[in-house]
Design an enzyme around this catalytic site. Structure first.
Site, PDB file in Angstrom:
ATOM      1  N   ILE A  76       4.783  25.826 -47.934  1.00 25.91           N
ATOM      2  CA  ILE A  76       5.151  24.875 -46.886  1.00 25.91           C
ATOM      3  C   ILE A  76       4.834  23.482 -47.389  1.00 25.91           C
ATOM      4  CG2 ILE A  76       4.664  24.080 -44.539  1.00 25.91           C
ATOM      5  CD1 ILE A  76       3.924  26.960 -43.837  1.00 25.91           C
ATOM      6  N   CYS A  77       5.815  22.607 -47.346  1.00 26.57           N
ATOM      7  CA  CYS A  77       5.632  21.216 -47.723  1.00 26.57           C
ATOM      8  C   CYS A  77       5.148  21.116 -49.172  1.00 26.57           C
ATOM      9  CB  CYS A  77       4.657  20.561 -46.744  1.00 26.57           C
ATOM     10  SG  CYS A  77       4.593  18.755 -46.832  1.00 26.57           S
ATOM     11  N   THR A  78       4.036  20.430 -49.407  1.00 24.77           N
ATOM     12  CA  THR A  78       3.543  20.212 -50.764  1.00 24.77           C
ATOM     13  C   THR A  78       2.840  21.430 -51.351  1.00 24.77           C
ATOM     14  OG1 THR A  78       1.534  19.219 -49.848  1.00 24.77           O
ATOM     15  CG2 THR A  78       3.332  17.718 -50.475  1.00 24.77           C
ATOM     16  N   GLY A  79       2.782  22.518 -50.603  1.00 28.69           N
ATOM     17  CA  GLY A  79       2.274  23.763 -51.172  1.00 28.69           C
ATOM     18  C   GLY A  79       3.100  24.200 -52.365  1.00 28.69           C
ATOM     19  N   THR A 119      10.497  20.553 -51.589  1.00 28.70           N
ATOM     20  CA  THR A 119       9.195  20.144 -51.089  1.00 28.70           C
ATOM     21  C   THR A 119       9.413  18.910 -50.235  1.00 28.70           C
ATOM     22  OG1 THR A 119       6.902  19.625 -51.725  1.00 28.70           O
ATOM     23  CG2 THR A 119       8.659  18.665 -53.076  1.00 28.70           C
TER      24      THR A 119
END
Length: 313
Positions: A103-106, A123
């Site tokens: 999720i996102c910057t993961g 991202t």
């Protein structure tokens, strides 16, 4: 029972945990505990979020058979390297899971672990270029809500994680269940993975209610000509006053802004419907299919046919 493990690091974004509600409500709709969601970290114990809230986690090495691992994003992935212990665990756990998501910057964790090499991924748009520079072997698509490439799922920033989770529910339990979950969560719609991260109305962000009203009117009447005179009349300004104020507040001329709104609407119709391109052009206010194609190439660098092919893929 399908086990979902959320991997957390210190500094994780709390918004990532909101996606767990999607699986909670999927259980309600299914009428049985289809999903079991648990929070993990490398060492277990409390993990502190970016806003200071601590969440209790299990040690990742003690996990039962997890079907889906979800890597939560952190506030700024460029500030500190990913702990080697986290990378080692991800590399070891990924082949044993049915799917691995971020999720996102993961996505930066998956990239550092080598899981995204040779794959398409996305991202948060603010960090997409940095990811592409650091990992040239990844096809980073910074204008997608989420991307599924084999067993690897990546989402854009923040609320896009909800769309990714809903897509997982649809994959596991069917479209009807996913729609019901979205309805219960009061989500406006379940966005497709090919949908853009960006909104032209957000990008324009006028400072006054008057110009915002004109843009709202334009968005609802894209099939009409929408001249400067038309828009000025809706907010009780002269065309000259309207053009001057509009450009000062948005940084764009009214004509350029309307074309951007038409492009956004046309792109969504192409991605989410099977309407012929002639119909899409007419419904979104382009003179004809050729005019729409010219605007697509100018705005997106690709023709409408390419957008439809990619959405179907």
């Amino acid at each position: 029972m399908h086990r979902i493990g959320f991997l957390l690091m210190d500094g994780f974004q709390v918004m990532a945990l909101a996606t767990q509600s999607v699986f909670e409500y999927a259980n309600m709709v299914a009428g049985e505990p289809f999903y079991r969601v648990e929070n993990y970290s490398v060492n277990g114990g409390p993990v502190t979020s970016s806003m200071g809230m601590a969440v209790e986690t299990r040690a990742a090495g003690t996990h039962a058979a997890v079907d889906t691992w979800v890597m939560a994003g952190v506030g700024n992935p460029l500030e500190a390297p990913v702990p080697e212990a986290m990378l080692a665990f991800v590399r070891k756990a990924a082949p044993r899971a049915r799917r691995v998501a971020s999720i996102c910057t993961g996505a930066f964790v998956l990239a550092e672990a080598g899981l995204l090499a040779g794959r398409r991924a996305t991202t948060h748009w603010a960090y997409a270029r940095a990811m592409q520079r650091s990992h040239p072997d990844i096809r980073v698509e910074d204008d997608r809500i989420y991307i599924v490439d084999g067993p690897i799922w990546t989402s854009a920033g923040m609320t896009a994680g909800l769309d990714l989770a809903l897509a997982m529910v649809e994959k596991d339990l069917g479209a009807d269940t996913a729609r019901s979950v979205a309805h219960k969560l009061v989500m406006y719609q379940r966005r497709s993975g090919g949908q853009s991260q960006h909104s032209e109305l957000l990008d324009l962000s006028p400072k006054s209610d008057r110009i915002q009203s004109a843009l709202d009117y334009a968005r609802k009447h894209l099939g009409q000509p929408l001249t400067v005179e038309d828009l000025a009349e809706t907010v009780h300004l002269s065309p000259r006053q309207f053009s001057r104020i509009f450009t000062a507040e948005t940084g764009q001329s009214p004509a350029k802004a309307i074309e951007s709104l038409r492009l956004e609407a046309a792109r969504l119709m192409i991605e989410q419907s099977r309407h012929p391109l002639d119909v899409v052009a007419r419904e979104t206010g382009f003179r004809d299919r050729r005019h729409m194609r010219e605007a697509f190439v100018r705005g997106f660098g690709i023709p409408p046919q390419a957008v439809r092919r990619e959405a179907r893929t």
